[in-house]
Design a protein around this motif. Sequence first.
Motif, PDB file in Angstrom:
ATOM      1  N   UNK A 205       0.813  -1.213   0.000  1.00 20.46           N
ATOM      2  CA  UNK A 205       0.000   0.000   0.000  1.00 20.46           C
ATOM      3  C   UNK A 205       0.847   1.265   0.000  1.00 20.46           C
ATOM      4  N   UNK A 206       1.888   1.298   0.812  1.00 20.10           N
ATOM      5  CA  UNK A 206       2.734   2.489   0.908  1.00 20.10           C
ATOM      6  C   UNK A 206       3.435   2.784  -0.409  1.00 20.10           C
ATOM      7  N   UNK A 207       3.936   1.750  -1.071  1.00 19.51           N
ATOM      8  CA  UNK A 207       4.614   1.929  -2.358  1.00 19.51           C
ATOM      9  C   UNK A 207       3.629   2.400  -3.428  1.00 19.51           C
ATOM     10  N   UNK A 208       2.424   1.864  -3.402  1.00 25.48           N
ATOM     11  CA  UNK A 208       1.394   2.290  -4.354  1.00 25.48           C
ATOM     12  C   UNK A 208       1.085   3.776  -4.180  1.00 25.48           C
ATOM     13  N   UNK A 247      -9.152   2.694   3.560  1.00 20.48           N
ATOM     14  CA  UNK A 247      -8.250   1.924   4.414  1.00 20.48           C
ATOM     15  C   UNK A 247      -8.597   2.198   5.877  1.00 20.48           C
ATOM     16  N   UNK A 248      -8.196   1.271   6.727  1.00 25.30           N
ATOM     17  CA  UNK A 248      -8.426   1.439   8.165  1.00 25.30           C
ATOM     18  C   UNK A 248      -7.305   2.265   8.778  1.00 25.30           C
ATOM     19  N   UNK A 249      -7.497   2.683  10.015  1.00 25.67           N
ATOM     20  CA  UNK A 249      -6.462   3.442  10.714  1.00 25.67           C
ATOM     21  C   UNK A 249      -5.206   2.594  10.899  1.00 25.67           C
ATOM     22  N   UNK A 250      -5.399   1.304  11.114  1.00 26.11           N
ATOM     23  CA  UNK A 250      -4.254   0.399  11.269  1.00 26.11           C
ATOM     24  C   UNK A 250      -3.456   0.300   9.973  1.00 26.11           C
ATOM     25  N   UNK A 251      -4.146   0.168   8.850  1.00 24.94           N
ATOM     26  CA  UNK A 251      -3.461   0.130   7.556  1.00 24.94           C
ATOM     27  C   UNK A 251      -2.725   1.444   7.289  1.00 24.94           C
ATOM     28  N   UNK A 252      -3.369   2.538   7.665  1.00 27.67           N
ATOM     29  CA  UNK A 252      -2.759   3.859   7.485  1.00 27.67           C
ATOM     30  C   UNK A 252      -1.465   3.967   8.288  1.00 27.67           C
ATOM     31  N   UNK A 253      -1.496   3.573   9.538  1.00 22.50           N
ATOM     32  CA  UNK A 253      -0.315   3.670  10.395  1.00 22.50           C
ATOM     33  C   UNK A 253       0.825   2.800   9.882  1.00 22.50           C
ATOM     34  N   UNK A 254       0.485   1.593   9.436  1.00 24.05           N
ATOM     35  CA  UNK A 254       1.511   0.688   8.895  1.00 24.05           C
ATOM     36  C   UNK A 254       2.151   1.284   7.648  1.00 24.05           C
ATOM     37  N   UNK A 255       1.327   1.828   6.756  1.00 29.18           N
ATOM     38  CA  UNK A 255       1.826   2.380   5.498  1.00 29.18           C
ATOM     39  C   UNK A 255       2.623   3.658   5.714  1.00 29.18           C
ATOM     40  N   UNK A 256       2.179   4.489   6.652  1.00 24.15           N
ATOM     41  CA  UNK A 256       2.842   5.769   6.883  1.00 24.15           C
ATOM     42  C   UNK A 256       4.230   5.558   7.483  1.00 24.15           C
ATOM     43  N   UNK A 257       4.407   4.452   8.193  1.00 27.04           N
ATOM     44  CA  UNK A 257       5.692   4.155   8.827  1.00 27.04           C
ATOM     45  C   UNK A 257       6.607   3.286   7.964  1.00 27.04           C
ATOM     46  N   UNK A 258       6.102   2.867   6.824  1.00 26.84           N
ATOM     47  CA  UNK A 258       6.885   2.014   5.929  1.00 26.84           C
ATOM     48  C   UNK A 258       8.015   2.823   5.291  1.00 26.84           C
ATOM     49  N   UNK A 259       9.209   2.286   5.331  1.00 28.07           N
ATOM     50  CA  UNK A 259      10.369   2.984   4.767  1.00 28.07           C
ATOM     51  C   UNK A 259      10.476   2.684   3.269  1.00 28.07           C
ATOM     52  N   UNK A 260      10.359   3.711   2.483  1.00 23.80           N
ATOM     53  CA  UNK A 260      10.452   3.580   1.026  1.00 23.80           C
ATOM     54  C   UNK A 260      11.906   3.496   0.601  1.00 23.80           C
TER      55      UNK A 260
END
Length: 266
Positions: A205-208, A247-260
């Motif tokens: 999700x974060x990369x997308x 997306x859920x808040x959990x998905x948002x938090x995971x994606x926002x913290x993902x290192x690109x």
Amino acid sequence: MKNKKIKHSKFKSIILLRSLYSIAIILIIISGFIYFKYWPTISSLYDDATTKVNNCTINTFDTNKSRDVKTLNNKDPLYLESTLIPQDVKNAFIAIEDKDFYNHGGVSIKAIFRSIYSIFTNDWRVTQGGSTITQQLARNVFLNFDKNYQRKVEEMFIAIKLEQKFTKDQILEFYINDIYFSNNAYGINTAAKKFFNKDCRKLDLSQICFLVAIPNDPEYFDPIKHLDNTLQRRNLVLEKMKEHGYITNEQYQTAINYKIVLKPGN
């Protein structure tokens, strides 16, 4: 006392009627001026838009401008049909570019008013555009980026005609495969291979959202030159996806913290 109130009320009514009459006269004059001065041009733009859309087919959009290469290694498609595009890609574009995509006929009056309102409330800076996804597709494929009323009017005409000829899913498919992602990458799958060296169907999700951030301004959000800019807009895309319930808040938090980490491919 009662007679005075009645007279005052009649006086206010007369003033109101005269004001409305004056406004009506002014609107008629303005409309007449616009009709005689601009109607021939607008009519010509409408005819031109009609011709362009009537002559286009699905194949008009089924191209990859990374110079006519439709597949990579003869197996991985660069152009993805609608059923092959990840739903997160579709949702991300709709959330950040055109949240009412499935509810308008090519042109969104609400989006135009939101754009005007944002200018007034942000020190006359343009913080959001009024163009729908269909309008952007019309501009990218049939027009140019000249900033004048003729181009904008024809863009709107083409968008309306496209909505009458193709389904929403087709238009979204064309848009996602045609939009420019900087560094000579056109289309989401080409961009995925360019910046992450993998098929977009294998991105998280974060990369997308990172890729979806780029087309708004391919130069400013060029991930190779301006990684921080792209990351900031990726965060905005994620916020919009959460805001609109994709997306859920959990998905948002995971994606926002993902290192690109970029892994540029050919």
